[in-house]
Design a protein around this motif. Structure first.
Motif, mmCIF file in Angstrom:
data_model
loop_
_atom_site.group_PDB
_atom_site.id
_atom_site.type_symbol
_atom_site.label_atom_id
_atom_site.label_comp_id
_atom_site.label_asym_id
_atom_site.label_seq_id
_atom_site.Cartn_x
_atom_site.Cartn_y
_atom_site.Cartn_z
ATOM 1 N N LEU A 1 0.858 -1.176 0.000
ATOM 2 C CA LEU A 1 0.000 0.000 0.000
ATOM 3 C C LEU A 1 0.894 1.225 0.000
ATOM 4 C CD1 LEU A 1 -2.854 1.252 0.320
ATOM 5 C CD2 LEU A 1 -2.500 1.078 2.784
ATOM 6 N N CYS A 2 0.664 2.108 -0.951
ATOM 7 C CA CYS A 2 1.445 3.334 -1.047
ATOM 8 C C CYS A 2 0.472 4.506 -1.108
ATOM 9 C CB CYS A 2 2.313 3.300 -2.299
ATOM 10 S SG CYS A 2 3.274 4.807 -2.508
ATOM 11 N N TYR A 3 0.631 5.457 -0.216
ATOM 12 C CA TYR A 3 -0.246 6.625 -0.183
ATOM 13 C C TYR A 3 0.628 7.864 -0.086
ATOM 14 C CZ TYR A 3 -3.931 9.800 1.412
ATOM 15 O OH TYR A 3 -4.814 10.831 1.543
ATOM 16 N N VAL A 4 0.562 8.711 -1.094
ATOM 17 C CA VAL A 4 1.341 9.945 -1.125
ATOM 18 C C VAL A 4 0.371 11.106 -1.214
ATOM 19 C CG1 VAL A 4 3.076 11.277 -2.390
ATOM 20 C CG2 VAL A 4 3.241 8.785 -2.290
ATOM 21 N N ASP A 5 0.486 12.038 -0.290
ATOM 22 C CA ASP A 5 -0.405 13.200 -0.270
ATOM 23 C C ASP A 5 0.412 14.412 0.159
ATOM 24 O OD1 ASP A 5 -2.546 14.918 -0.248
ATOM 25 O OD2 ASP A 5 -3.457 14.087 1.558
ATOM 26 N N LEU A 6 1.151 14.985 -0.788
ATOM 27 C CA LEU A 6 2.044 16.097 -0.470
ATOM 28 C C LEU A 6 1.312 17.296 0.118
ATOM 29 C CD1 LEU A 6 4.411 16.009 -3.563
ATOM 30 C CD2 LEU A 6 4.839 15.142 -1.265
ATOM 31 N N ARG A 7 0.073 17.524 -0.322
ATOM 32 C CA ARG A 7 -0.674 18.687 0.158
ATOM 33 C C ARG A 7 -1.396 18.405 1.476
ATOM 34 N NH1 ARG A 7 -4.362 20.329 -4.320
ATOM 35 N NH2 ARG A 7 -4.774 22.087 -2.973
ATOM 36 N N LYS A 8 -1.420 17.156 1.898
ATOM 37 C CA LYS A 8 -2.015 16.743 3.162
ATOM 38 C C LYS A 8 -3.506 17.070 3.254
ATOM 39 C CE LYS A 8 2.353 16.892 5.629
ATOM 40 N NZ LYS A 8 3.078 16.505 4.488
ATOM 41 N N LEU A 9 -4.215 16.872 2.140
ATOM 42 C CA LEU A 9 -5.661 17.091 2.113
ATOM 43 C C LEU A 9 -6.438 15.799 2.311
ATOM 44 C CD1 LEU A 9 -5.887 19.520 -0.939
ATOM 45 C CD2 LEU A 9 -6.064 20.114 1.470
ATOM 46 N N GLY A 10 -5.801 14.673 2.091
ATOM 47 C CA GLY A 10 -6.490 13.386 2.141
ATOM 48 C C GLY A 10 -6.454 12.756 3.519
ATOM 49 N N THR A 11 -7.284 11.756 3.671
ATOM 50 C CA THR A 11 -7.342 10.982 4.911
ATOM 51 C C THR A 11 -7.544 9.523 4.542
ATOM 52 O OG1 THR A 11 -8.423 12.829 6.040
ATOM 53 C CG2 THR A 11 -8.567 10.693 7.101
ATOM 54 N N MET A 12 -6.908 8.651 5.278
ATOM 55 C CA MET A 12 -7.088 7.231 5.064
ATOM 56 C C MET A 12 -7.548 6.613 6.384
ATOM 57 S SD MET A 12 -4.390 4.411 3.652
ATOM 58 C CE MET A 12 -4.119 5.315 2.152
ATOM 59 N N ASP A 118 -2.408 6.849 -10.788
ATOM 60 C CA ASP A 118 -3.540 6.001 -10.435
ATOM 61 C C ASP A 118 -3.049 4.703 -9.793
ATOM 62 O OD1 ASP A 118 -2.729 4.323 -12.515
ATOM 63 O OD2 ASP A 118 -4.343 4.929 -13.861
ATOM 64 N N ALA A 119 -3.967 3.782 -9.560
ATOM 65 C CA ALA A 119 -3.635 2.529 -8.877
ATOM 66 C C ALA A 119 -2.641 1.675 -9.656
ATOM 67 C CB ALA A 119 -4.909 1.735 -8.602
ATOM 68 N N GLU A 120 -2.504 1.933 -10.941
ATOM 69 C CA GLU A 120 -1.562 1.179 -11.764
ATOM 70 C C GLU A 120 -0.259 1.940 -11.987
ATOM 71 O OE1 GLU A 120 -3.617 -0.140 -15.261
ATOM 72 O OE2 GLU A 120 -5.260 -0.947 -14.070
ATOM 73 N N GLY A 121 -0.092 3.058 -11.274
ATOM 74 C CA GLY A 121 1.133 3.839 -11.392
ATOM 75 C C GLY A 121 1.191 4.753 -12.597
ATOM 76 N N GLU A 122 0.085 4.890 -13.298
ATOM 77 C CA GLU A 122 0.022 5.720 -14.504
ATOM 78 C C GLU A 122 -0.439 7.135 -14.172
ATOM 79 O OE1 GLU A 122 0.843 4.681 -17.614
ATOM 80 O OE2 GLU A 122 1.405 2.733 -16.775
ATOM 81 N N GLN A 123 0.163 8.115 -14.843
ATOM 82 C CA GLN A 123 -0.280 9.493 -14.677
ATOM 83 C C GLN A 123 -1.607 9.693 -15.394
ATOM 84 O OE1 GLN A 123 2.801 12.147 -16.056
ATOM 85 N NE2 GLN A 123 3.543 12.358 -13.979
ATOM 86 N N GLY A 124 -2.409 10.601 -14.845
ATOM 87 C CA GLY A 124 -3.635 10.989 -15.516
ATOM 88 C C GLY A 124 -3.326 11.970 -16.633
ATOM 89 N N MET A 125 -4.266 12.146 -17.537
ATOM 90 C CA MET A 125 -4.067 13.050 -18.665
ATOM 91 C C MET A 125 -5.138 14.136 -18.746
ATOM 92 S SD MET A 125 -1.272 11.887 -19.775
ATOM 93 C CE MET A 125 -1.054 12.819 -21.260
ATOM 94 N N HIS A 126 -6.051 14.170 -17.778
ATOM 95 C CA HIS A 126 -7.155 15.128 -17.870
ATOM 96 C C HIS A 126 -6.697 16.580 -17.762
ATOM 97 C CE1 HIS A 126 -11.348 16.082 -18.114
ATOM 98 N NE2 HIS A 126 -11.225 16.892 -17.084
ATOM 99 N N GLN A 127 -5.555 16.825 -17.157
ATOM 100 C CA GLN A 127 -5.043 18.193 -17.062
ATOM 101 C C GLN A 127 -4.843 18.814 -18.438
ATOM 102 O OE1 GLN A 127 -3.337 15.492 -16.227
ATOM 103 N NE2 GLN A 127 -1.341 15.587 -17.209
ATOM 104 N N LEU A 128 -4.729 18.001 -19.463
ATOM 105 C CA LEU A 128 -4.570 18.507 -20.826
ATOM 106 C C LEU A 128 -5.891 18.978 -21.430
ATOM 107 C CD1 LEU A 128 -2.135 15.756 -22.169
ATOM 108 C CD2 LEU A 128 -1.563 18.001 -21.188
ATOM 109 N N ARG A 129 -7.012 18.671 -20.754
ATOM 110 C CA ARG A 129 -8.336 19.031 -21.266
ATOM 111 C C ARG A 129 -9.026 20.123 -20.467
ATOM 112 N NH1 ARG A 129 -11.424 13.415 -22.495
ATOM 113 N NH2 ARG A 129 -13.087 14.852 -22.994
ATOM 114 N N VAL A 130 -8.392 20.629 -19.399
ATOM 115 C CA VAL A 130 -9.073 21.627 -18.575
ATOM 116 C C VAL A 130 -9.307 22.907 -19.368
ATOM 117 C CG1 VAL A 130 -8.286 20.694 -16.359
ATOM 118 C CG2 VAL A 130 -6.940 22.469 -17.509
#
Length: 165
Positions: A1-12, A118-130
């Protein structure tokens, strides 16, 4: 299990009964239970800015800052507008826009502005559509007006002053 939250907004949470956590969340915006009428009823009870209500996980689960900005742009709604001031028709547009933006983001595996994978270690691409998020000062794709950045509900908020009235 790997959880990275640099901005510290998440909770587990690790719980025996998921209702202890999930029970505090609002409806899932992509679920069948959450329709335009439910959104209008929810908004009608709130005097806060519509953007703040979208980000309130106790009101609606799972809408983050990027997707709130993008949905409000798609619906043509100013983020600082009081939620209770939205007409039934505006709530219907917003409901459609939230679902559209979230479905597109899911298809794109999310948005990777910094470190998200994501869960498979892949970056998302939606930032290119904002269309508005983090595009301060750039021209709106629809009308050419410069995208504005303000704070709404304590969060950076991006919108087109011409398209979102």
């Amino acid at each position: 299990l790997c959880y990275v939250d640099l901005r510290k907004l998440g909770t587990m949470w690790l719980v025996d009964d998921e209702s202890a956590v999930v029970g505090k969340l609002g409806p899932e915006p992509l679920g069948e239970v959450f329709g335009p009428q439910e959104l209008h009823r929810l908004l009608a009870k709130r005097s806060a800015p519509v953007k703040a209500v979208l980000l309130d996980q106790g009101a609606i689960a799972g809408i983050g800052n990027i997707y709130a900005d993008e949905a409000l742009f798609e619906a043509g709604i100013r983020p600082a507008k009081a939620a209770r001031a939205l007409s039934r028709r505006a709530a219907e547009r917003l409901h459609w826009a939230v679902r559209k933006v979230l479905m597109e983001a899911l298809e794109d595996r999310g948005s990777s502005f910094r470190d998200y994978v994501d869960a498979e270690g892949e970056q998302g691409m939606h930032q290119l559509r904002v269309k508005v998020f983090r595009r301060t000062g750039e021209p709106c794709y629809a009308c050419g007006t410069a995208i504005k950045r303000v704070r709404v509900g304590g969060r950076s908020t991006h919108y087109c002053p011409k398209c979102q009235r």
